[in-house]
Design an enzyme around this catalytic site. Structure first.
Site, short mmCIF file in Angstrom:
data_model
loop_
_atom_site.label_atom_id
_atom_site.label_comp_id
_atom_site.label_asym_id
_atom_site.label_seq_id
_atom_site.Cartn_x
_atom_site.Cartn_y
_atom_site.Cartn_z
N HIS A 373 0.94 -1.10 -0.02
CA HIS A 373 0.05 0.08 -0.07
C HIS A 373 0.69 1.16 -0.02
O HIS A 373 1.95 1.13 0.67
CB HIS A 373 -0.73 -0.04 1.20
CG HIS A 373 -1.83 -1.26 1.42
ND1 HIS A 373 -2.15 -1.85 2.71
CD2 HIS A 373 -2.62 -1.61 0.52
CE1 HIS A 373 -3.03 -2.53 2.28
NE2 HIS A 373 -3.42 -2.64 0.91
N GLU A 411 -4.09 -4.88 -4.32
CA GLU A 411 -5.31 -4.85 -4.64
C GLU A 411 -5.93 -3.44 -4.56
O GLU A 411 -6.64 -2.89 -4.01
CB GLU A 411 -6.20 -5.69 -3.23
CG GLU A 411 -5.60 -5.75 -1.78
CD GLU A 411 -4.71 -4.66 -1.31
OE1 GLU A 411 -5.42 -3.70 -0.87
OE2 GLU A 411 -3.55 -4.61 -1.35
#
Length: 478
Positions: A373, A411
């Site tokens: 992230h 993701e």
């Protein structure tokens, strides 16, 4: 003797903790030589010299058109023959070390990053065979592939030969995986700076063997949707230390990953400032107070499955990253503030733990798959060159930190076209859509093999990466 600098070669700067600088110059015979330039005061002395003033090489040269096998011949020998070549030479009484050869290869791949490999000829003098075997046994080079039987050339003594016989292929993928790295078992870019100073070891942690493999179970039911068996993770580097470093020649800066220290007021205030920036909050939804962000970072510090890092260009922190082991990844929409709480169909607030989703359950990750992230907090460090530098370096670190990492995954939001284009530029392809509790994501993935085939560590000149073709096609149907 060096007469001038070679214009096509950038400075060669080692990563932290060394930071040693070398220059590529021209010799009086128009060869190339790597020479020591300086040792910065904030760098550390090397365990051995990585330059050899009498080791020279010729500039990479592509074969003449008539010497290149036809493109329809894609066998190993033909592909090798189409690669550029160079020759190394040195005085018979001044044999270079493998580490010095490695640094010349370093210089070549900084100047020629797009070459998958190059052909290397060593001089026919004493010691060459020893270096040849060292290059092969450390994996930095392989023997030039043999020709098939129909291409062998008969010699007068009854034996046969083939073009390329005796040459080596020096592999870009091997170099960037750390083959023959001169600083120990861990590749030089992940040797680290200060990662082990709290341990009182008699030698650096990077000199010890790789972390052993043992397994245990993480069970977070009923609070979180996690129950999985996975390897015991290696303890994290010391907070405040440098875990990864690489010199990026196209921007003439070092990119580094610094381990976040939640007890450090400067670290905490910077994280708080960025998360409360509306631009960042639109994607992260993590606005909060200093105390809330201290607790956020403390929880991640105590979680063995997530490593929090600041991205730095030279000494300036500009970005924040969370690297996670995909087996126990929790994708969280932390909604601590009433204005951000998700509501059900009856307008009742849903407790934060009910908004969590075990991403690993959607993707069946391998034991060492890792994801990322990221946020860029300092907008002055945006732009395609810098993005490619940090994007590729984070992935590079994931693969180097544990050589059992088979895939890097992600993701990102399915609607995030810009992020998906950068995923695509780094070799991550969209496997499928994943509907999490707080967003529709894509499952992106790139294997170790593919990423090191591409070695997308250097900017390709595109101001905007190409968008993923499969994303464009799928979005038209959804």
């Amino acid at each position: 003797m060096t007469s001038s600098l070679a214009p096509n070669y950038p400075a060669v700067k080692l990563p932290h903790p060394f930071l040693t600088v070398y220059r590529v110059g021209k010799t009086s015979s128009n060869g190339l030589v790597l020479t020591f330039d300086k040792q910065p005061a904030d760098g550390r002395a090397l365990p051995e010299p990585l330059h050899h003033d009498s080791l020279s090489w010729t500039e990479l040269a592509s074969p003449a058109k008539e010497d290149r096998p036809p493109i329809l011949d894609n066998g190993p020998w033909a592909r090798a023959r189409r690669a550029p070549s160079t020759s190394f030479t040195w005085p018979a009484d001044k044999l270079p070390t493998l580490a010095q050869i490695w640094n010349v290869v370093h210089a070549i791949y900084l100047a020629h990053p797009s070459n998958e490999y190059f052909r290397l000829s060593l001089p026919a003098i004493k010691g060459s065979e020893l270096l040849r075997n060292q290059l092969i046994h450390t994996g930095l080079a392989i023997n030039h592939p043999k020709k098939t039987a129909r291409h062998l050339l008969p010699l007068n003594d009854g034996t046969t030969s083939y073009p390329g016989q005796g040459e080596l292929l020096v592999l870009r993928s091997s170099f960037w995986q750390g083959a023959a790295s001169p600083t120990g078992p861990r590749p030089i870019w992940v040797t680290g700076d200060g990662i082990d100073t709290h341990l009182g070891l008699s030698k650096p942690l990077s000199q010890y063997p790789a972390w052993p493999e043992n397994f245990h179970i993480t069970n977070r039911f009923p609070d979180e949707a996690v129950y999985t068996r996975h390897p015991v993770r290696q303890p994290k580097p010391r907070p405040g230390s440098i875990a990864y470093s690489r010199f990026v020649p196209e921007i003439d800066m070092h990119f580094s990953l610094e381990v976040v220290d939640y007890t450090n007021q400067g670290h905490l205030e910077l994280f708080n400032k960025w998360q409360n920036d509306p631009r960042v909050a639109a994607g992260w939804n993590e606005t909060g107070t200093l105390d809330e962000h201290r607790e956020y970072l403390r929880k991640l510090h105590d979680d063995p499955h997530v490593l929090c890092l600041f991205g730095r260009f030279d000494s300036t922190r500009f970005a924040y990253f969370e690297l996670y082991w995909a087996k126990v990844c929790i994708c969280i929409s932390l909604a601590r503030h009433p204005s951000n709480l998700v509501k059900d169909d009856n307008s009742n607030h849903i407790p934060p733990q009910k908004q969590e989703d075990h991403y690993g359950a959607h993707s069946d990750p391998a034991n060492y798959d890792r994801g990322r992230h990221s946020l860029v907090g300092d907008a002055s460090f945006r732009g395609s060159q810098k993005v490619n530098a940090w994007y590729s370096s984070c992935i590079h670190y994931c693969f180097l930190d544990d050589n059992r990492t088979a895939n890097v995954v992600g993701e990102p939001k399915a609607a995030g076209a810009i992020i998906l284009s950068y995923e695509n530029a780094q070799g991550l392809t969209i496997g499928k859509y994943v509907d999490l509790g707080h967003k529709r994501s894509v499952h992106s993935i790139c294997s170790r093999e593919k990423w090191f085939q591409l070695c997308p560590l250097f900017w390709d000149g595109r101001e905007k990466p190409l968008e993923s073709a499969d994303r464009a096609a799928w979005n038209a149907k959804l």
